[in-house]
Scaffold this active site. Sequence first.
Site, PDB file in Angstrom:
ATOM      1  N   SER A   9      12.991 -16.708 -50.788  1.00  0.00           N
ATOM      2  CA  SER A   9      13.318 -18.044 -50.289  1.00  0.00           C
ATOM      3  C   SER A   9      12.038 -18.850 -50.123  1.00  0.00           C
ATOM      4  CB  SER A   9      14.041 -17.951 -48.948  1.00  0.00           C
ATOM      5  OG  SER A   9      14.089 -19.234 -48.372  1.00  0.00           O
ATOM      6  N   HIS A  34      15.194 -18.729 -54.372  1.00  0.00           N
ATOM      7  CA  HIS A  34      16.186 -19.327 -53.471  1.00  0.00           C
ATOM      8  C   HIS A  34      15.564 -20.584 -52.864  1.00  0.00           C
ATOM      9  CE1 HIS A  34      19.652 -19.100 -50.710  1.00  0.00           C
ATOM     10  NE2 HIS A  34      18.817 -19.490 -49.750  1.00  0.00           N
ATOM     11  N   ASP A  36      16.072 -23.751 -50.352  1.00  0.00           N
ATOM     12  CA  ASP A  36      16.869 -24.225 -49.216  1.00  0.00           C
ATOM     13  C   ASP A  36      16.732 -25.728 -49.032  1.00  0.00           C
ATOM     14  OD1 ASP A  36      18.043 -21.797 -47.956  1.00  0.00           O
ATOM     15  OD2 ASP A  36      15.944 -21.186 -47.917  1.00  0.00           O
ATOM     16  N   MET A  38      17.787 -28.843 -46.756  1.00  0.00           N
ATOM     17  CA  MET A  38      18.295 -29.134 -45.405  1.00  0.00           C
ATOM     18  C   MET A  38      18.123 -30.609 -45.092  1.00  0.00           C
ATOM     19  SD  MET A  38      16.707 -25.959 -43.278  1.00  0.00           S
ATOM     20  CE  MET A  38      16.720 -24.272 -43.896  1.00  0.00           C
ATOM     21  N   HIS A  67      20.505 -23.533 -52.230  1.00  0.00           N
ATOM     22  CA  HIS A  67      21.381 -23.376 -51.056  1.00  0.00           C
ATOM     23  C   HIS A  67      21.351 -24.701 -50.296  1.00  0.00           C
ATOM     24  CE1 HIS A  67      21.836 -21.241 -46.866  1.00  0.00           C
ATOM     25  NE2 HIS A  67      22.889 -21.981 -47.157  1.00  0.00           N
ATOM     26  N   MET A  69      22.208 -27.076 -47.391  1.00  0.00           N
ATOM     27  CA  MET A  69      22.646 -27.178 -46.000  1.00  0.00           C
ATOM     28  C   MET A  69      22.617 -28.654 -45.638  1.00  0.00           C
ATOM     29  SD  MET A  69      20.516 -23.846 -44.816  1.00  0.00           S
ATOM     30  CE  MET A  69      19.584 -23.940 -46.338  1.00  0.00           C
ATOM     31  N   MET A 138      26.185 -15.829 -44.654  1.00  0.00           N
ATOM     32  CA  MET A 138      24.960 -16.017 -43.858  1.00  0.00           C
ATOM     33  C   MET A 138      24.831 -14.878 -42.844  1.00  0.00           C
ATOM     34  SD  MET A 138      23.365 -18.659 -45.028  1.00  0.00           S
ATOM     35  CE  MET A 138      22.027 -18.604 -43.822  1.00  0.00           C
ATOM     36  N   ASP A 176      21.841 -13.836 -46.688  1.00  0.00           N
ATOM     37  CA  ASP A 176      20.687 -14.701 -46.445  1.00  0.00           C
ATOM     38  C   ASP A 176      20.399 -14.741 -44.950  1.00  0.00           C
ATOM     39  OD1 ASP A 176      18.786 -16.729 -46.442  1.00  0.00           O
ATOM     40  OD2 ASP A 176      20.145 -18.300 -47.143  1.00  0.00           O
TER      41      ASP A 176
HETATM   42  C1  DX5 Z   1      17.919 -20.140 -43.417  1.00  0.00           C
HETATM   43  C2  DX5 Z   1      17.765 -20.139 -44.899  1.00  0.00           C
HETATM   44  C3  DX5 Z   1      17.159 -18.904 -45.454  1.00  0.00           C
HETATM   45  C4  DX5 Z   1      15.801 -18.550 -44.907  1.00  0.00           C
HETATM   46  C5  DX5 Z   1      15.803 -17.083 -44.700  1.00  0.00           C
HETATM   47  O1  DX5 Z   1      18.732 -21.183 -43.057  1.00  0.00           O
HETATM   48  O2  DX5 Z   1      19.013 -20.325 -45.534  1.00  0.00           O
HETATM   49  O3  DX5 Z   1      17.180 -18.898 -46.869  1.00  0.00           O
HETATM   50  O4  DX5 Z   1      14.714 -18.889 -45.740  1.00  0.00           O
HETATM   51  O5  DX5 Z   1      14.621 -16.726 -44.075  1.00  0.00           O
HETATM   52  P1  DX5 Z   1      14.351 -15.268 -43.538  1.00  0.00           P
HETATM   53  O6  DX5 Z   1      14.431 -14.340 -44.725  1.00  0.00           O
HETATM   54  O7  DX5 Z   1      12.981 -15.388 -42.965  1.00  0.00           O
HETATM   55  O8  DX5 Z   1      15.390 -14.959 -42.512  1.00  0.00           O
HETATM   56 ZN    ZN Z   2      19.119 -20.022 -47.704  1.00  0.00          ZN
END
Ligand code: DX5
Ligand code: ZN
Length: 219
Positions: A9, A34, A36, A38, A67, A69, A138, A176
Amino acid sequence: MVKYKIAPSILSADYANFASELRRIEETDVEYVHIDIMDGQFVPNITFGAGVVASMRQHSKLFFDCHLMIVNPERYVEEFAQAGADMMTIHVESTPHIHGALQKIKAAGMKAGVVINPGTPVEMVESVLELVDQVLVMTVNPGFGGQAFIPEMMSKVEKVAALREAKGLAFDIEVDGGIDHETIKLAKKAGANVFVAGSYLFKDDFKARVAALREALND
Ligand code: DX5
Ligand code: ZN
């Protein structure tokens, strides 16, 4: 034969050096990156949008597992397709039109994934399973890296795997949040085959940590 995939990620990477971070990822044997996204509304944190993904695409040929969010992710399907996203995974909690949104992602030529938060039951995605390439369960509440894995989510992974079997489907099951060389074993045992890892991997010994996850999967 189950294909196991590791998805570093980029949330835990150095944001001012995405090109070199992508190079560091490409020097390993991982299958995905991956990414993210947000918006500060669906989750409290803000990262970046399709423009940054498009720039990353100039530096990498890896599979981009995006991903989202964000509230109403269906608004950005075209942008992410054009940016070079390979898969868009969207939260069932983020839109009242999950079915249509997933159809839109497929129509734009990307793979489509659906995600459930820790508080969301598997039943919420049962009626879209035929549409998806991936279900993400999740294992932390989304928003931040470095949180502790929630082991109670493993029964949800098992439930998704059982539904896949019962319906004769073939989507991947991703987890994740809080994945390390120990928790990855629990997730694999429950039936997951795609493992996102952020804070565990993005250390000086990135390569060795990828190898440690791979080894844990071989146990
Ligand atoms: C959290 C993200 C993850 C995050 C996971 O909302 O969706 O992808 O990067 O991080 P770790 O592996 O540190 O829990
Ligand atoms: Zn994620």
